[in-house]
Design a protein around this motif. Structure first.
Motif, PDB file in Angstrom:
ATOM      1  N   LEU A  74       0.829  -1.214   0.000  1.00 60.35           N
ATOM      2  CA  LEU A  74       0.000   0.000   0.000  1.00 60.35           C
ATOM      3  C   LEU A  74       0.856   1.253   0.000  1.00 60.35           C
ATOM      4  O   LEU A  74       0.549   2.239  -0.664  1.00 60.35           O
ATOM      5  CB  LEU A  74      -0.911   0.002   1.223  1.00 60.35           C
ATOM      6  N   SER A  76       3.913   1.579  -1.198  1.00 57.92           N
ATOM      7  CA  SER A  76       4.533   1.778  -2.503  1.00 57.92           C
ATOM      8  C   SER A  76       3.525   2.322  -3.504  1.00 57.92           C
ATOM      9  O   SER A  76       3.843   3.191  -4.312  1.00 57.92           O
ATOM     10  CB  SER A  76       5.110   0.455  -3.003  1.00 57.92           C
ATOM     11  N   VAL A  77       2.276   1.825  -3.440  1.00 60.60           N
ATOM     12  CA  VAL A  77       1.220   2.347  -4.304  1.00 60.60           C
ATOM     13  C   VAL A  77       0.941   3.799  -3.949  1.00 60.60           C
ATOM     14  O   VAL A  77       0.850   4.665  -4.825  1.00 60.60           O
ATOM     15  CB  VAL A  77      -0.066   1.497  -4.164  1.00 60.60           C
ATOM     16  N   GLY A  78       0.845   4.070  -2.639  1.00 56.58           N
ATOM     17  CA  GLY A  78       0.512   5.410  -2.169  1.00 56.58           C
ATOM     18  C   GLY A  78       1.487   6.469  -2.640  1.00 56.58           C
ATOM     19  O   GLY A  78       1.103   7.615  -2.866  1.00 56.58           O
ATOM     20  N   VAL A 187      -5.816   8.952  -4.349  1.00 59.72           N
ATOM     21  CA  VAL A 187      -5.570   7.553  -3.983  1.00 59.72           C
ATOM     22  C   VAL A 187      -4.513   7.461  -2.877  1.00 59.72           C
ATOM     23  O   VAL A 187      -4.584   6.612  -1.995  1.00 59.72           O
ATOM     24  CB  VAL A 187      -5.124   6.754  -5.230  1.00 59.72           C
ATOM     25  N   GLY A 188      -3.536   8.369  -2.918  1.00 60.29           N
ATOM     26  CA  GLY A 188      -2.466   8.351  -1.918  1.00 60.29           C
ATOM     27  C   GLY A 188      -2.997   8.422  -0.505  1.00 60.29           C
ATOM     28  O   GLY A 188      -2.531   7.723   0.390  1.00 60.29           O
ATOM     29  N   TRP A 190      -5.984   7.465   0.655  1.00 54.58           N
ATOM     30  CA  TRP A 190      -6.656   6.217   1.059  1.00 54.58           C
ATOM     31  C   TRP A 190      -5.641   5.100   1.239  1.00 54.58           C
ATOM     32  O   TRP A 190      -5.765   4.279   2.152  1.00 54.58           O
ATOM     33  CB  TRP A 190      -7.723   5.837   0.038  1.00 54.58           C
ATOM     34  N   ALA A 191      -4.617   5.079   0.360  1.00 52.42           N
ATOM     35  CA  ALA A 191      -3.580   4.039   0.493  1.00 52.42           C
ATOM     36  C   ALA A 191      -2.870   4.183   1.837  1.00 52.42           C
ATOM     37  O   ALA A 191      -2.645   3.194   2.546  1.00 52.42           O
ATOM     38  CB  ALA A 191      -2.582   4.137  -0.655  1.00 52.42           C
ATOM     39  N   PHE A 192      -2.558   5.416   2.216  1.00 47.27           N
ATOM     40  CA  PHE A 192      -1.834   5.605   3.478  1.00 47.27           C
ATOM     41  C   PHE A 192      -2.736   5.405   4.705  1.00 47.27           C
ATOM     42  O   PHE A 192      -2.244   5.061   5.769  1.00 47.27           O
ATOM     43  CB  PHE A 192      -1.119   6.957   3.507  1.00 47.27           C
ATOM     44  N   GLY A 194      -4.767   2.964   4.743  1.00 41.45           N
ATOM     45  CA  GLY A 194      -4.544   1.516   4.848  1.00 41.45           C
ATOM     46  C   GLY A 194      -3.209   1.205   5.489  1.00 41.45           C
ATOM     47  O   GLY A 194      -3.101   0.313   6.334  1.00 41.45           O
ATOM     48  N   VAL A 195      -2.167   1.947   5.106  1.00 38.94           N
ATOM     49  CA  VAL A 195      -0.832   1.743   5.692  1.00 38.94           C
ATOM     50  C   VAL A 195      -0.895   1.901   7.201  1.00 38.94           C
ATOM     51  O   VAL A 195      -0.384   1.079   7.966  1.00 38.94           O
ATOM     52  CB  VAL A 195       0.191   2.744   5.105  1.00 38.94           C
ATOM     53  N   CYS A 198      -2.527  -1.100   8.741  1.00 31.86           N
ATOM     54  CA  CYS A 198      -1.656  -2.284   8.640  1.00 31.86           C
ATOM     55  C   CYS A 198      -0.526  -2.216   9.672  1.00 31.86           C
ATOM     56  O   CYS A 198      -0.187  -3.210  10.310  1.00 31.86           O
ATOM     57  CB  CYS A 198      -1.059  -2.400   7.246  1.00 31.86           C
TER      58      CYS A 198
END
Ligand SMILES: [Zn+2]
Ligand SMILES: [Zn+2]
Lengths: 220, 203
Positions: A74, A76-78, A187-188, A190-192, A194-195, A198
């Protein structure tokens, strides 16, 4: 037996290091206890002050590895997508961690820029990569070279990981600029988010004593 | 005296990285290699020094602007308190409360709490470790959230670069405030809560 269930069965429970087990000292009041193994799901509590001495968490290594792996992906995607996008004065601006750090360095606050990189990029990477490097092979009782060194730095980076504080900062900034421009979440962000979840899951799934007992047994 | 035996009474030290209990005279933890101490050396002195430095920096951190907003040629310096009041006036109460808590209240509370802890550990006030312990863990947990205003400065400086229309630049107050947050974090780390129990047992 399928291959997957064989791998699951080969996973070792919390092993006890040779040489008879020893003691545990409460980190809060320094009371000495004899360290008896505890069942999965149970924890040992200081007799004097009630602080948890150590606990045996369910599937701790698997949980730490899985959450860290998800967090790393997540993250890396973010980094590829903006946290916020702002449209104002016929211009479009994007917010990224690197962008925020670079802007501070450019505008005469290099120390703060470095701080942002350490707290939101370096520390989270050290933590997730360290967890994967140490915990994944430990599920089957192996330790990779330098695992102790990595584990030490992993613990040191834990308190400097401030992803959740940065996300709060993004929300505050959003409200601040929403009056002068159109701002949307990227998106960044929401990805973070998730980070952040996690990382919390990975850190909560693991006990310090267990990790080091496993490392000690794996390397002996 | 309590009926409990402390690791330090037997010359043993619990490693603060890996938790292994071993004799302090080994010097280093045999398992992870970190230096062993039964108690953090000069814990109180270091905590007080870092805390005083934080208290001194707290003043410029709130007097100096943390950033300057330039909107259509109008230059407007922004302090932390000013930012909070802005949100309060525009009726964004939750955000105003968040900023007040993270930037004003938490650093002050940390300084007060650590002073209290140092006084208790040296016997100037009555040490009651269970209550003070909760205070200690809360201060350690909350400190990081004070960084939020620094991140806001970074985010605004990076996003609001609209040429003549509107730009934001960081100011010295932000550096001072980051210093306050880091110093209080280091001060909390230097404090050894086991000293509270030592003091209790001595009395
Ligand atoms: Zn205890
Ligand atoms: Zn150790």
């Amino acid at each position: 037996m399928s291959k997957a269930s064989k791998m699951w069965a080969a996973m070792v429970p919390w092993p006890k290091p040779a040489g008879g087990r020893r003691y545990s000292a409460c980190h809060f009041c320094d009371t000495l206890h004899e360290a008896h193994p505890v069942e999965e799901g149970a924890s040992a509590v200081c007799q004097r002050c009630g602080v948890v001495l150590y606990q045996n968490r369910w599937a701790s290594m698997a949980r730490a590895s899985a959450f860290s792996l998800a967090g790393l992906i997540l993250m890396s995607v973010g980094h590829l997508f903006p946290f916020l996008t702002m449209d104002a004065a016929a211009m479009r601006m994007n917010l990224s961690l690197w962008g925020a750090a670079a802007a501070l360095m450019r505008e005469g606050a290099p120390i703060l820029g470095m701080g942002i990189l350490i707290f939101t990029v370096l520390a989270p990477y050290l933590l997730t990569c360290g967890m994967i490097y140490v915990c994944l092979p430990l599920m089957w009782g192996h330790a990779l070279p330098g695992a102790r060194f990595v584990a030490k730095w992993m613990y040191r980076s834990e308190q400097w990981n401030m992803v959740e504080v940065f996300l709060l900062g993004v929300l505050v900034s959003l409200l601040k600029i929403a009056k002068v421009a159109d701002v949307t979440f990227g998106v960044g962000f929401w990805a973070f988010t998730g980070v952040m979840l996690c990382m919390a899951g990975a850190v909560a799934g693991i006990d310090r004593e267990e990790l080091w007992d496993r490392l000690e047994v794996a390397e002996s | 005296m309590s009926g409990f035996v402390k690791a330090a009474d037997r010359g043993l030290a619990g490693c603060h990285t890996c938790g292994l209990v071993s004799p302090e005279k080994l010097g280093r933890c045999p398992r992870c290699g970190v230096v062993l101490h039964t108690r953090t050396p000069n814990s109180i002195q270091r905590t007080i020094a870092l805390m005083l430095a934080a208290a001194v920096l707290y003043i410029p951190a709130h007097i100096l602007p943390i950033m300057t907003i330039m909107e259509l040629g109008v230059v407007e310096p922004n302090t932390i308190v000013g930012g909070m009041l802005y949100f309060w006036k525009s009726e964004a109460y939750p955000i105003a409360i968040v900023i007040f808590t993270a930037s004003i209240l938490i650093p002050l509370m940390k300084i007060v709490a650590l002073s209290w802890l140092c006084a208790a550990a040296t016997g100037y006030v009555k040490p009651s470790p269970p209550m003070l312990g909760r205070l200690y863990f809360v201060t350690e947990l909350m400190g990081r959230w004070s960084m939020v205003d620094i991140f806001v400065v970074g985010i605004l400086v990076s996003m609001v670069q609209l040429g003549n229309y509107m730009t934001v630049v960081p100011e010295a107050g932000a550096l001072a405030f980051a210093g306050v947050v880091l110093l209080t974090m280091f001060a909390a780390m230097s404090f050894d809560p086991r000293l509270l129990w030592d003091q209790l047992d001595k009395q």
